[in-house]
Design a protein around this motif. Structure first.
Motif, mmCIF file in Angstrom:
data_model
loop_
_atom_site.group_PDB
_atom_site.id
_atom_site.type_symbol
_atom_site.label_atom_id
_atom_site.label_comp_id
_atom_site.label_asym_id
_atom_site.label_seq_id
_atom_site.Cartn_x
_atom_site.Cartn_y
_atom_site.Cartn_z
ATOM 1 N N PHE A 137 0.104 26.463 80.075
ATOM 2 C CA PHE A 137 0.257 27.608 80.973
ATOM 3 C C PHE A 137 -0.909 28.590 80.856
ATOM 4 C CE2 PHE A 137 1.613 32.099 81.153
ATOM 5 C CZ PHE A 137 1.819 32.212 82.513
ATOM 6 N N VAL A 138 -1.259 28.980 79.633
ATOM 7 C CA VAL A 138 -2.311 29.980 79.428
ATOM 8 C C VAL A 138 -3.645 29.466 79.955
ATOM 9 C CG1 VAL A 138 -3.640 31.271 77.705
ATOM 10 C CG2 VAL A 138 -1.158 31.119 77.508
ATOM 11 N N GLN A 139 -3.981 28.228 79.666
ATOM 12 C CA GLN A 139 -5.261 27.683 80.136
ATOM 13 C C GLN A 139 -5.294 27.628 81.658
ATOM 14 O OE1 GLN A 139 -8.036 27.025 78.210
ATOM 15 N NE2 GLN A 139 -8.945 27.023 80.240
ATOM 16 N N LYS A 140 -4.210 27.207 82.278
ATOM 17 C CA LYS A 140 -4.168 27.157 83.746
ATOM 18 C C LYS A 140 -4.296 28.564 84.330
ATOM 19 C CE LYS A 140 -1.857 22.828 84.566
ATOM 20 N NZ LYS A 140 -0.754 22.125 85.178
ATOM 21 N N TYR A 141 -3.639 29.530 83.706
ATOM 22 C CA TYR A 141 -3.755 30.914 84.162
ATOM 23 C C TYR A 141 -5.204 31.372 84.102
ATOM 24 C CZ TYR A 141 -3.734 35.979 83.958
ATOM 25 O OH TYR A 141 -4.024 37.288 84.170
ATOM 26 N N LEU A 142 -5.854 31.148 82.960
ATOM 27 C CA LEU A 142 -7.244 31.575 82.795
ATOM 28 C C LEU A 142 -8.182 30.830 83.756
ATOM 29 C CD1 LEU A 142 -7.448 31.897 78.913
ATOM 30 C CD2 LEU A 142 -7.367 33.757 80.596
ATOM 31 N N LEU A 191 -14.836 39.874 84.335
ATOM 32 C CA LEU A 191 -15.859 40.099 83.317
ATOM 33 C C LEU A 191 -15.663 39.190 82.112
ATOM 34 C CD1 LEU A 191 -15.886 44.004 83.431
ATOM 35 C CD2 LEU A 191 -17.450 42.423 84.594
ATOM 36 N N SER A 192 -14.388 38.939 81.746
ATOM 37 C CA SER A 192 -14.118 38.052 80.610
ATOM 38 C C SER A 192 -12.721 37.466 80.718
ATOM 39 C CB SER A 192 -14.271 38.795 79.283
ATOM 40 O OG SER A 192 -13.272 39.789 79.152
ATOM 41 N N ARG A 193 -12.575 36.283 80.143
ATOM 42 C CA ARG A 193 -11.285 35.586 80.019
ATOM 43 C C ARG A 193 -11.246 35.019 78.614
ATOM 44 N NH1 ARG A 193 -12.217 31.734 85.115
ATOM 45 N NH2 ARG A 193 -14.172 31.629 84.043
ATOM 46 N N GLU A 194 -10.111 35.202 77.948
ATOM 47 C CA GLU A 194 -10.052 34.665 76.590
ATOM 48 C C GLU A 194 -8.624 34.327 76.179
ATOM 49 O OE1 GLU A 194 -10.763 37.622 73.347
ATOM 50 O OE2 GLU A 194 -11.098 39.001 75.027
ATOM 51 N N HIS A 195 -8.539 33.415 75.227
ATOM 52 C CA HIS A 195 -7.269 33.077 74.592
ATOM 53 C C HIS A 195 -7.045 34.061 73.452
ATOM 54 C CE1 HIS A 195 -6.337 29.148 76.430
ATOM 55 N NE2 HIS A 195 -7.648 29.092 76.607
ATOM 56 N N PRO A 241 0.838 32.262 72.261
ATOM 57 C CA PRO A 241 -0.480 32.060 72.871
ATOM 58 C C PRO A 241 -0.517 32.829 74.189
ATOM 59 C CG PRO A 241 0.543 29.958 72.292
ATOM 60 C CD PRO A 241 1.579 31.013 72.105
ATOM 61 N N ALA A 242 -1.597 33.568 74.417
ATOM 62 C CA ALA A 242 -1.682 34.418 75.609
ATOM 63 C C ALA A 242 -3.076 34.345 76.208
ATOM 64 C CB ALA A 242 -1.352 35.867 75.242
ATOM 65 N N GLY A 243 -3.160 34.776 77.442
ATOM 66 C CA GLY A 243 -4.441 34.901 78.122
ATOM 67 C C GLY A 243 -4.743 36.375 78.331
ATOM 68 N N LYS A 244 -6.013 36.737 78.153
ATOM 69 C CA LYS A 244 -6.443 38.114 78.362
ATOM 70 C C LYS A 244 -7.605 38.097 79.352
ATOM 71 C CE LYS A 244 -8.425 42.061 75.870
ATOM 72 N NZ LYS A 244 -8.866 42.525 74.549
ATOM 73 N N VAL A 245 -7.497 38.931 80.382
ATOM 74 C CA VAL A 245 -8.517 38.992 81.421
ATOM 75 C C VAL A 245 -8.984 40.431 81.566
ATOM 76 C CG1 VAL A 245 -8.969 38.660 83.885
ATOM 77 C CG2 VAL A 245 -7.504 37.047 82.666
#
Length: 194
Positions: free
Chosen positions: A63-68, A86-90, A97-101
């Motif tokens: 899920f997190v990778q697909k979101y990013l 500007l940035s995407r990260e795990h 596990p989360a995504g940060k944008v």
């Protein structure tokens, strides 16, 4: 942080002088909801909105990778090419596990300023899926660029304080602060009793 908002097991800290509003046009239940936090201190009104949302959903392991992978395309589609990621990260948020944008958006009109000159907005978003509650949890900061730079640590702290499956005694608890719109009759009765 001075206060903690909690509803249906989802929670977030927020500073003194901020208003908590349950978005009246959205569903507010244990399955999904949206809460908005606004800085109401003099000189800051209209500069920032932080939203906390949750939605019951079954998701795939990646899920997190697909979101990013898809976030930039989604932002471009919604914002008509006025947004740049500007940035995407795990990351890890609340043990998940989360995504940060982090993104920058150019706007001429926006919920923060309905009229006026063009403004630059910074967006900071954290999203994850909680296997225990079965919910997608999302925290989003949308702030004028100058406000964001001055208050980056506080805004990041708000997002980092997001919790899911918190145990509470009632469906809605706001310590001090103030809620403009309650989410249920039971919460209204509790608020009126205080």
């Amino acid at each position: 942080m001075a206060y903690r908002f909690r509803a249906f097991g989802v929670g977030c800290d927020y500073p003194e002088g901020w208003r908590v509003q349950i978005v009246p046009t959205k569903t507010f239940s244990d399955e999904n909801g949206v809460v908005r936090f606004d800085d109401m201190r003099p000189g800051n009104v209209g500069n920032v909105t932080v939203t906390l949302s949750w939605e019951t959903a079954s998701v795939q392991d990646d899920f997190v990778q697909k979101y990013l992978d898809n976030v930039e395309r989604q932002y471009q589609k919604k914002m008509k090419k006025r947004c740049r990621v500007l940035s995407r990260e795990h990351i890890v948020c609340n043990g998940h596990p989360a995504g940060k944008v982090h993104a920058l958006m150019q706007a001429s009109t926006h919920v923060l300023r309905p009229f006026g000159k063009p403004i630059s907005l910074e967006i900071l978003q954290i999203v994850y899926h909680c296997g225990q509650s079965g919910q997608i949890i999302m925290g989003t900061v949308t702030a004028e660029q100058g406000y964001f730079e001055k208050n980056r640590d506080v805004l990041q702290e708000m997002l980092n304080s997001i919790r899911c499956h918190e145990v509470i005694d009632s469906p809605l608890l706001v310590q001090a602060g103030g809620v403009e719109q309650s989410g249920s009759e039971e919460a209204e009765e509790q608020e009126n009793a205080v």
